[in-house]
Design a protein around this motif. Structure first.
Motif, mmCIF file in Angstrom:
data_model
loop_
_atom_site.group_PDB
_atom_site.id
_atom_site.type_symbol
_atom_site.label_atom_id
_atom_site.label_comp_id
_atom_site.label_asym_id
_atom_site.label_seq_id
_atom_site.Cartn_x
_atom_site.Cartn_y
_atom_site.Cartn_z
ATOM 1 N N PRO A 84 23.377 8.812 12.440
ATOM 2 C CA PRO A 84 22.671 7.545 12.204
ATOM 3 C C PRO A 84 23.211 6.779 10.995
ATOM 4 O O PRO A 84 23.320 5.554 11.039
ATOM 5 C CB PRO A 84 21.222 7.967 11.968
ATOM 6 C CG PRO A 84 21.092 9.286 12.642
ATOM 7 C CD PRO A 84 22.436 9.930 12.501
ATOM 8 N N ALA A 85 23.564 7.490 9.930
ATOM 9 C CA ALA A 85 24.122 6.822 8.751
ATOM 10 C C ALA A 85 25.473 6.197 9.079
ATOM 11 O O ALA A 85 25.770 5.080 8.649
ATOM 12 C CB ALA A 85 24.262 7.804 7.598
ATOM 13 N N THR A 86 26.289 6.894 9.848
ATOM 14 C CA THR A 86 27.589 6.366 10.256
ATOM 15 C C THR A 86 27.420 5.107 11.093
ATOM 16 O O THR A 86 28.123 4.117 10.887
ATOM 17 C CB THR A 86 28.374 7.423 11.051
ATOM 18 O OG1 THR A 86 28.564 8.563 10.228
ATOM 19 C CG2 THR A 86 29.716 6.898 11.505
ATOM 20 N N LEU A 87 26.488 5.143 12.033
ATOM 21 C CA LEU A 87 26.232 3.966 12.860
ATOM 22 C C LEU A 87 25.709 2.808 12.022
ATOM 23 O O LEU A 87 26.142 1.665 12.199
ATOM 24 C CB LEU A 87 25.234 4.302 13.971
ATOM 25 C CG LEU A 87 25.729 5.264 15.044
ATOM 26 C CD1 LEU A 87 24.605 5.599 16.008
ATOM 27 C CD2 LEU A 87 26.909 4.680 15.783
ATOM 28 N N LEU A 88 24.802 3.094 11.092
ATOM 29 C CA LEU A 88 24.251 2.041 10.241
ATOM 30 C C LEU A 88 25.324 1.429 9.356
ATOM 31 O O LEU A 88 25.407 0.206 9.207
ATOM 32 C CB LEU A 88 23.107 2.592 9.388
ATOM 33 C CG LEU A 88 22.386 1.575 8.520
ATOM 34 C CD1 LEU A 88 21.696 0.534 9.393
ATOM 35 C CD2 LEU A 88 21.384 2.260 7.630
ATOM 36 N N ILE A 89 26.166 2.276 8.772
ATOM 37 C CA ILE A 89 27.279 1.777 7.948
ATOM 38 C C ILE A 89 28.183 0.873 8.775
ATOM 39 O O ILE A 89 28.571 -0.208 8.337
ATOM 40 C CB ILE A 89 28.082 2.954 7.354
ATOM 41 C CG1 ILE A 89 27.276 3.642 6.259
ATOM 42 C CG2 ILE A 89 29.432 2.483 6.819
ATOM 43 C CD1 ILE A 89 27.859 4.968 5.814
ATOM 44 N N GLY A 90 28.512 1.314 9.966
ATOM 45 C CA GLY A 90 29.391 0.521 10.828
ATOM 46 C C GLY A 90 28.766 -0.785 11.267
ATOM 47 O O GLY A 90 29.427 -1.820 11.272
#
Length: 78
Positions: free
Chosen positions: A28-34
């Motif tokens: 989820p953090a990776t998706l949010l960052i992206g």
């Protein structure tokens, strides 16, 4: 429609940016960052997108995600 495309591109850009910056982040953090990076980069590089096509949008998304990771590592993660 362009925001939906930026979100999809942002998911891929977040994955690539976390690998380039060598950080371990949850999915989820990776998706949010992206996604945040894609929205920022997409807004900043919108003029290039009209000149060079969708590839500049992807470059902008990756650059935006890298910026978000840098801000996160510098100011938020202590």
């Amino acid at each position: 429609m362009p925001i939906v495309v930026l979100i999809i591109i942002g998911a891929a850009a977040g994955f690539l940016a976390t690998r380039l910056m060598r950080i371990e982040a949850s999915i989820p953090a990776t998706l949010l960052i992206g996604i945040v990076g894609a929205l920022l980069g997409g807004l900043i590089l919108r003029s290039l997108a009209s000149v060079m096509g969708w590839m500049s949008g992807f470059v902008g998304a990756v650059l935006g995600a890298l910026l978000v990771i840098w801000i996160w590592k510098t100011y938020l993660r202590r």
